[in-house]
Design a protein around this motif. Structure first.
Motif, PDB file in Angstrom:
ATOM      1  N   UNK A 203       0.828  -1.206   0.000  1.00 12.88           N
ATOM      2  CA  UNK A 203       0.000   0.000   0.000  1.00 12.88           C
ATOM      3  C   UNK A 203       0.863   1.257   0.000  1.00 12.88           C
ATOM      4  N   UNK A 204       1.882   1.268   0.845  1.00 13.15           N
ATOM      5  CA  UNK A 204       2.751   2.438   0.912  1.00 13.15           C
ATOM      6  C   UNK A 204       3.530   2.627  -0.389  1.00 13.15           C
ATOM      7  N   UNK A 205       3.932   1.511  -1.013  1.00  9.93           N
ATOM      8  CA  UNK A 205       4.647   1.641  -2.275  1.00  9.93           C
ATOM      9  C   UNK A 205       3.731   2.199  -3.359  1.00  9.93           C
ATOM     10  N   UNK A 206       2.468   1.802  -3.360  1.00  7.15           N
ATOM     11  CA  UNK A 206       1.520   2.340  -4.337  1.00  7.15           C
ATOM     12  C   UNK A 206       1.349   3.844  -4.147  1.00  7.15           C
ATOM     13  N   UNK A 207       1.287   4.287  -2.901  1.00  8.89           N
ATOM     14  CA  UNK A 207       1.173   5.724  -2.624  1.00  8.89           C
ATOM     15  C   UNK A 207       2.430   6.468  -3.060  1.00  8.89           C
ATOM     16  N   UNK A 208       3.568   5.863  -2.804  1.00  9.69           N
ATOM     17  CA  UNK A 208       4.839   6.480  -3.191  1.00  9.69           C
ATOM     18  C   UNK A 208       4.937   6.614  -4.704  1.00  9.69           C
ATOM     19  N   UNK A 209       4.519   5.582  -5.414  1.00 11.20           N
ATOM     20  CA  UNK A 209       4.544   5.624  -6.877  1.00 11.20           C
ATOM     21  C   UNK A 209       3.673   6.755  -7.409  1.00 11.20           C
ATOM     22  N   UNK A 210       2.585   7.060  -6.733  1.00 11.45           N
ATOM     23  CA  UNK A 210       1.720   8.171  -7.138  1.00 11.45           C
ATOM     24  C   UNK A 210       2.442   9.503  -7.025  1.00 11.45           C
ATOM     25  N   UNK A 211       3.228   9.682  -5.974  1.00 13.39           N
ATOM     26  CA  UNK A 211       3.977  10.933  -5.801  1.00 13.39           C
ATOM     27  C   UNK A 211       4.944  11.140  -6.965  1.00 13.39           C
ATOM     28  N   UNK A 212       5.551  10.064  -7.425  1.00 11.53           N
ATOM     29  CA  UNK A 212       6.546  10.155  -8.500  1.00 11.53           C
ATOM     30  C   UNK A 212       5.921  10.358  -9.880  1.00 11.53           C
ATOM     31  N   UNK A 213       4.610  10.316  -9.984  1.00  7.45           N
ATOM     32  CA  UNK A 213       3.969  10.513 -11.287  1.00  7.45           C
ATOM     33  C   UNK A 213       4.331  11.860 -11.901  1.00  7.45           C
ATOM     34  N   UNK A 214       4.529  12.883 -11.077  1.00  7.92           N
ATOM     35  CA  UNK A 214       4.851  14.205 -11.602  1.00  7.92           C
ATOM     36  C   UNK A 214       6.317  14.555 -11.545  1.00  7.92           C
ATOM     37  N   UNK A 215       7.164  13.592 -11.202  1.00  6.90           N
ATOM     38  CA  UNK A 215       8.597  13.840 -11.071  1.00  6.90           C
ATOM     39  C   UNK A 215       9.315  13.610 -12.394  1.00  6.90           C
ATOM     40  N   UNK A 216      10.634  13.790 -12.370  1.00  4.70           N
ATOM     41  CA  UNK A 216      11.437  13.653 -13.591  1.00  4.70           C
ATOM     42  C   UNK A 216      11.530  12.213 -14.075  1.00  4.70           C
ATOM     43  N   UNK A 217      11.198  11.259 -13.231  1.00  2.00           N
ATOM     44  CA  UNK A 217      11.115   9.846 -13.637  1.00  2.00           C
ATOM     45  C   UNK A 217      10.086   9.161 -12.745  1.00  2.00           C
ATOM     46  N   UNK A 218       9.351   8.226 -13.308  1.00  2.00           N
ATOM     47  CA  UNK A 218       8.346   7.500 -12.547  1.00  2.00           C
ATOM     48  C   UNK A 218       8.975   6.332 -11.816  1.00  2.00           C
ATOM     49  N   UNK A 219       8.365   5.965 -10.706  1.00  2.00           N
ATOM     50  CA  UNK A 219       8.865   4.891  -9.861  1.00  2.00           C
ATOM     51  C   UNK A 219       8.039   3.632 -10.058  1.00  2.00           C
ATOM     52  N   UNK A 220       8.690   2.485 -10.102  1.00  2.00           N
ATOM     53  CA  UNK A 220       7.992   1.211 -10.188  1.00  2.00           C
ATOM     54  C   UNK A 220       8.717   0.148  -9.381  1.00  2.00           C
ATOM     55  N   UNK A 221       8.234  -0.110  -8.160  1.00  2.00           N
ATOM     56  CA  UNK A 221       8.844  -1.153  -7.334  1.00  2.00           C
ATOM     57  C   UNK A 221       8.564  -2.520  -7.956  1.00  2.00           C
ATOM     58  N   UNK A 222       9.373  -3.520  -7.579  1.00  2.00           N
ATOM     59  CA  UNK A 222       9.213  -4.873  -8.113  1.00  2.00           C
ATOM     60  C   UNK A 222       9.206  -5.898  -6.986  1.00  2.00           C
TER      61      UNK A 222
END
Length: 269
Positions: A203-222
């Motif tokens: 859940x926390x990783x999904x929220x974190x990935x949302x923050x990175x949507x507007x950053x210089x690169x998107x985040x995708x944990x595995x």
């Protein structure tokens, strides 16, 4: 311009590289206590601090400490060449500082923010170079004049992907990228890697990935299984793929604190 200052790819990686949008390198710099960041970086970084209940602050420091321990471990086996892919902003405990005298190091990053800082800091060192290039294009990096000048691929090389592959989308084949670098080095070479895992904190990783949507690169944990796949063709060094507090922590009692990141070092067979 010296060979150490040449650029393989001078295009901007994103239109969002200015002060008005969060930049992943500057966010990391902020968490490490640096000053090379802007209000947008600090705002997004603080959002992630809240989501992680503050763990991101300790996590990035532990990740940096892992890099230092892994570089020292590789150097102790006789490796004297290091290729740091997605290096980020220069900070304390940089690879060339940890590896010691006689080591040859090339830093690679496509971010113009990182490039401007790196050129200013590293320009005076004959054994350290920087290449502004996209790690998703291994052939350009491996064939670059700075890399060819400093790295002898007939000898073992330690190449590292520290907190960077979770910014490479599956569509860009991150496992294939690592394999391309693996295939370019001789047996005895090392892979040093850290990567965010979604297994323990989905859940926390999904929220974190949302923050990175507007950053210089998107985040995708595995997942752990996906991260283990990066070590295909390598023998994982002890203690394997573990949390940053568990990777050769040295003296002192073991920590049971859990983080979203996994770290490991492999030796090419």
């Amino acid at each position: 311009m010296s060979a150490q200052e040449e650029s393989a790819d001078t295009r901007e990686p994103s239109s969002q590289v200015g002060a008005g949008a969060p930049n992943i390198a500057r966010m990391y710099d902020y968490w490490l206590g640096g000053k090379d960041n802007f209000a947008a970086d600090r705002q997004s970084a603080e959002e992630i601090v809240k989501i992680s209940d503050g763990k991101v602050l300790r996590g990035v420091r532990l990740n940096r400490a892992f890099l230092g321990r892994a570089v020292r471990a590789a150097a102790e086996t006789g490796v004297r060449q290091f290729l740091d892919l997605g290096s980020g902003l220069p900070t304390q405990e940089n690879v060339h500082e940890v590896a010691g005298p006689g080591a040859r190091v090339v830093y690679v990053d496509y971010d113009p923010v990182v490039a401007s800082h790196a050129h200013a800091i590293l320009a005076k060192s004959a054994s350290v170079g920087f290449v502004q290039a996209d790690l998703r294009k291994p052939a350009e990096i491996l064939g670059h004049s700075v890399v060819r000048e400093l790295i002898d691929f007939s000898e073992p090389v330690a190449f590292m992907f520290v907190s960077v592959l979770h910014f490479v989308d599956d569509a860009d084949d991150p496992h294939g990228i690592v394999a391309r670098f693996r295939d370019a080095v001789v047996p005895g070479s090392h892979l040093i890697l850290s990567h965010l895992s979604r297994d323990g904190f989905p859940q926390k990783m999904a929220q974190t990935e949302q923050v990175y949507q507007g950053a210089s690169a998107r985040l995708g944990a595995r997942t752990r299984t996906e991260i283990l796949g990066f070590f295909d063709g390598f023998e994982l060094a002890e203690p394997g793929l573990v949390g940053p507090t568990e990777w050769r922590p040295g003296d002192g009692p073991p920590s049971t604190e859990k983080f979203a990141g996994l770290v490991g070092m492999g030796v090419k067979l």
